[in-house]
Design an enzyme around this catalytic site. Structure first.
Site, short mmCIF file in Angstrom:
data_model
loop_
_atom_site.label_atom_id
_atom_site.label_comp_id
_atom_site.label_asym_id
_atom_site.label_seq_id
_atom_site.Cartn_x
_atom_site.Cartn_y
_atom_site.Cartn_z
N ASN A 1 84.82 -32.96 -6.17
CA ASN A 1 85.41 -33.38 -4.89
C ASN A 1 85.62 -34.89 -4.77
OD1 ASN A 1 82.48 -33.05 -4.83
ND2 ASN A 1 82.57 -33.83 -2.74
N HIS A 2 84.97 -35.68 -5.62
CA HIS A 2 85.17 -37.13 -5.56
C HIS A 2 86.21 -37.63 -6.57
CE1 HIS A 2 82.14 -37.51 -2.56
NE2 HIS A 2 81.18 -37.05 -3.32
N ASN B 1 80.80 -38.99 -10.11
CA ASN B 1 80.04 -39.99 -9.34
C ASN B 1 79.74 -41.25 -10.14
OD1 ASN B 1 78.59 -37.07 -8.51
ND2 ASN B 1 79.26 -38.33 -6.81
FE FE2 Z 1 78.50 -35.05 -7.61
FE FE2 Z 2 80.56 -33.21 -5.76
#
Ligand code: FE2
Ligand code: FE2
Ligand code: FE2
Ligand code: FE2
Ligand code: FE2
Ligand code: FE2
Ligand code: FE2
Ligand code: FE2
Lengths: 266, 266, 266, 266
Positions: C65-66, C38
Site C-alpha cells: 500500500n505504500h 517501507n
Molecule cells: Fe509494510
Molecule cells: Fe503495508
C-alpha cells in the site's frame, strides 16, 4: 422523466403508488424510474415487489448495496426485465448494470453504479462508467445514472466527470435529499441525493427509538421500518431535444396523506 | 441566528465576509455562528483567521475533524475565545466543546459534536451531549448544536434525540446542503447538513480535475482549493420566546459575485 | 528461496544487508525476494534504494500500500526491473504485478497482491490472481505470491485458494510475524505474515513513545522510525522438484548485532 | 497461568476440554483463562456454555466484539461470575471489564479490552486501562490483559504501554497466532495474538470453501463452522514472585486427535 429515491418498505411502496397518479398528471413524465433496494421490508427486493412496480407503470428499477438481501431476486435480475444493479459489481454477480427502455420513440439508458468509498463494489465506478457508456453509444437518446454512494466527494466528482456525457446523474443511498439539484454547465442534470420514499418520521427508514437506542447503547437492537410521516422524494428531469442534455431538474418532496380507508388496507 | 457551513479556504472566507453585510441586513440575526474547520487553505484554522472571523462580528466558531491540522491553533482553543471543537473529543485534547455567547440579553450555548461513524472521536456523541446539556442548564436561553458527521443515520437520529431539548441541530461535514431543513415536532430546528461556503465549482472544496483524477487513477494527487463559483451556504433559525424552541429554519444558498476590483485583491 | 518481510527505513536496510551474507551461507537460497514498501524512511521506496537492494543480490522486490509514496519510483516500476506492485491495482497505475526471475535454470514467478479489506485496491485479489497465474503458465517453474493484506480472513483464504497452484503464499503488511508457517496439504508453503525487518523495539516500525502518544491523545503526532532492536524477519522456503510445490517453510527471526564501528556509520 | 485463544464452536470447545487435562499435567497452571467469544456456534456465548467452561476448571472467561451475539448472556455477565467483556465498552452495556480470581493464595486480575481501530468500542482502550489498573491496585498480585484487537499497531503499542505494569498482555481476535511471544524489558509477558482454538482447516473458523466463495463472488454466503483439523492455541505464562512480573511466556500450538469413540459423540 421522474426518478424516485429509495422506496422503503410497505409504507414506501404505498406512498409511491398512492402519489404516482398525481405526479403523472402534474409532471407528465415520459419515464418513471425508481430505486427499489429497500422495498422488501426495508432491505432488498423480491420478484413479486419488482413486478408490482413494473405493473404500476414504473419503467425501470435501480438498486444498490442491498440488492442481494433476498436471494429470490437473483434469477429475476437475469431475466431481461428492466431492473439494474450496480454496473461496477462483479460480472459474476446476478443481474446487469444498465438497460434500455423505450417510450414514445425515445430510448432511455438507465445505469446503476455503486460508490467505492465505505461500500463494497468489485470494480471502480469511475472506470466502469466509461465502459457502460461506450456500450450504450448509438443505442440510446438519453441516459440516467443512479449513483448509489455514501461519500459526497464521489458523488459530486461523478457529476462533474459525466457532465455533458449523460442526461442526468442522480445520487441515492443516504436517504436524505440534498439541496443541490441543478443542471451543470455541460448540460447534465445533477443531484447528490434524491432522498427516500417512505417514513420521514424515522431515521432513514428505521423507527427512531430503535435507531437512537442502537447509537446510545451500542447493543444489538432489532430494527423495524418506521410507519411515521410518509413522504415521496424524487426529482423530475426535463430532457432536451439534444441527446444527453437536460433542460431542467426539479426536486419533488411531497408528503402522502392516505385516504382514511386506505390507511387500514395494507 | 445565522449559521454558516464549513468555510473553505481563502475563497470561502472572502465569500463569507463579502456576503455577511447583506445577510445581516436581510435576516437581522442576533447571532452569527460559523463552522471554520476548513478555512486555512482547506484544512484547519489558524489564530489569525479565527481572529479575523471574530473581528468581522462572528459570535462563535465551530470546528470538526480538521480542528488540529494547524498546531498553532491549539493554544488559541484554550484561550477562552468563543471557538469550540467537538465536545466528544478527549478531555485532554485542546479546546472545549461548548461555549456561551450573549447578545441583546440572550444567552446562546454553542455546542460542537463529532459523529462516531467513519470519524474518530474519543467518546460517544449520543452520551456526551447529555453531559454538555446538563452543564449548560440554567446558563443559556437557547442552544445551537453543530453535529459534524458523515452518516445521515447519526445525524437524523441526533435531531430526534434532541428534539425539544435544544433550539437547533445543524449538521456539517459533507459540504453538500440537504433539503430537509424543518422544525421538528418538539420545536427543534433541524437540517442534516448546511453545506459549505466556498467553491461550488469544485468537489466539496477541491479542484474538480484533481478530485476526479484521484478517483480514476488511485494515485496520490495534490489537492488544491478550487476557485470556481463561490457560494455561501447556511441556515437562518428564528428562535422562539420560549427557551430551546425554534419558530423557523430557512436555508440560505447564495452565490457571491465579487465586485470586479475585489476579485484581484486577495 | 528466502523471502524477507517489509524492510523498514535505514535500520531495516542495514539489518538486511548486514545479515544477508550469513543467511546466504546458512540457507543457500537460490532466490532472495524482499518486500521493500517501507524502505524509504518508513514509507515507500526510491530508485536508489531499489537499485541498492538489487545490487546486493536481491532477486526481486515486492511492495504494497505504500508503493507510490515517493513519486520518483513511478518510472522505475515500469523499467523492466524485477520489482512488482500489487497485481490487483489498476492497470493504469505504474508498474506491474508479477515478474519472472531466473537463476540456476529455475524460473521463479514473483507475484504481489493487495488485500481488499481495509485497503484500497482497484480490483479483487481473488479474481486477479487467476489471471496472473494464467499468464505465468508455462513460463515459470515456481511461483511466490506476496499477499499484502490486513485481515487474517483474506490471507488464510488465499492460502487455501492457491494451495497446490503456487509454490508459496506469504503474507505481509501487519509487520508482526505469525506462527502459522506450514506447507498446506496441496503442497503450497504458507504463512499469514512474515513480519518486518527493522526495529522490533518500536511499534511496527515507529518510535514507541510516538505511537502510544497518538493512541492516547488522538492528536497528530510526528512519526519517526524507531532505531531500537533491529531484527530480520523472513521465511526460507524449500521448493520441491515438481513445479508449484514446496517441501518446507522455515521461519527466520533473527536479531542483528552490528559490529561497533558499523553502528556509527549510517 | 494458561491463556487459551478464541474457542470456536463445538469443535473448539471439545478441543479445549479434550486437551485441558494434558495441558494441566504438563504445565501445572495455577490459573486457566479462556477467550470464549466464539464458542456458541462461532459467534457469542451462552450461559450454559460459560457454565460448562467454569465447571471444567476454567478460572475466568474473556470475550470480545461478539460478546452480545446471544442476548441470553446479558444477565449472566452481570451475575458476578468470572467472565469479562471489554472494559472500554460503555458502562451501560451488560457485564464488567475486569474481575479478580484467587487460587493458592494468589490473586489474579483478569482484564478484557477492545481495540478502537476497525472495531466499535465506546471508550479509548489506552485511557480506560489506566482506570482499570487503578481500581485493581492493592487487590491483585498479577494482572492478565486480553486485548481483543485487529490492528497490530494498537496491540504492540499496548504491550509497550503496559510493560512493567501488568504481568501479561495477550492479544486475541485475529484467530491467527503470532510469533512474537516474549517477556518485554519491563517484565511483562506479551504476544500480539494467541490464535484460536478450533478448526485450523478452515478460514479463522469458517469452512474454507464458504470463506473463499464469499471473497470471490461478493455474494452473501452462509458461514458454517469448519470441522477440519482441530488445534488448541494458547500461551503459558510463568509469573514471577514479584507482582506484575512475568518470567516466561511459552506458546502452545497443539493439534487435538480425539479418540475414535469420542469423535462420534457430539
Ligand atoms: Fe509494510
Ligand atoms: Fe503495508
Ligand atoms: Fe437505500
Ligand atoms: Fe443503500
Ligand atoms: Fe468540512
Ligand atoms: Fe469535516
Ligand atoms: Fe474471535
Ligand atoms: Fe473477535
Amino acid at each position: 422523466m421522474l426518478f424516485v429515491g429509495d422506496v422503503v418498505g410497505g409504507l414506501g411502496r404505498r406512498t409511491l403508488l398512492g402519489l404516482l397518479p398525481e405526479l403523472r398528471r402534474r409532471h407528465e413524465p415520459t419515464f418513471v424510474v425508481v430505486n427499489g433496494e429497500n422495498i422488501a421490508g426495508g432491505l432488498g427486493i423480491t420478484p413479486k415487489l419488482a413486478d408490482e412496480l413494473l405493473a404500476a407503470g414504473v419503467d425501470a428499477i435501480t438498486l444498490g448495496n442491498h440488492t442481494y438481501r433476498r436471494a429470490e431476486i437473483n434469477g429475476y435480475l437475469d431475466s431481461g426485465k428492466p431492473i439494474v444493479r450496480p454496473a461496477n459489481y462483479l460480472t459474476t454477480q446476478p443481474g446487469r448494470g444498465s438497460c434500455v427502455v423505450e417510450r414514445d420513440g425515445i430510448r432511455l439508458g438507465v445505469v446503476n453504479l455503486s460508490g467505492n468509498v465505505f461500500l463494497r463494489a468489485g470494480r471502480v465506478a469511475f472506470l466502469e462508467i466509461d465502459t457502460v457508456l461506450a456500450e450504450l453509444e448509438g443505442k440510446v437518446d438519453h441516459v440516467l445514472v443512479d449513483f448509489h454512494a455514501e461519500a459526497t466527494s464521489e458523488k459530486v466528482a461523478m457529476g462533474w466527470y459525466l457532465d455533458g456525457r449523460v442526461t442526468a446523474v442522480v445520487g441515492t443511498h443516504t436517504h436524505v435529499p440534498t439541496a443541490d439539484a441543478r443542471v451543470l454547465p455541460g448540460g447534465t442534470a445533477y443531484i447528490s441525493d434524491v432522498g427516500m420514499t417512505g417514513p420521514r418520521g424515522g431515521v432513514i427508514g428505521v423507527k427512531k427509538e430503535q435507531a437512537i437506542a442502537s447509537l446510545r447503547t451500542h447493543m444489538n437492537v432489532r430494527f423495524e421500518t418506521s410507519e411515521d410521516d410518509p413522504w415521496l422524494m424524487g426529482v423530475v428531469i426535463r430532457a432536451a431535444e439534444r441527446p444527453m442534455q437536460a433542460e431542467a431538474i426539479e426536486q419533488v418532496l411531497q408528503p402522502w396523506r392516505p385516504a382514511p380507508q386506505a390507511a387500514g388496507r395494507s
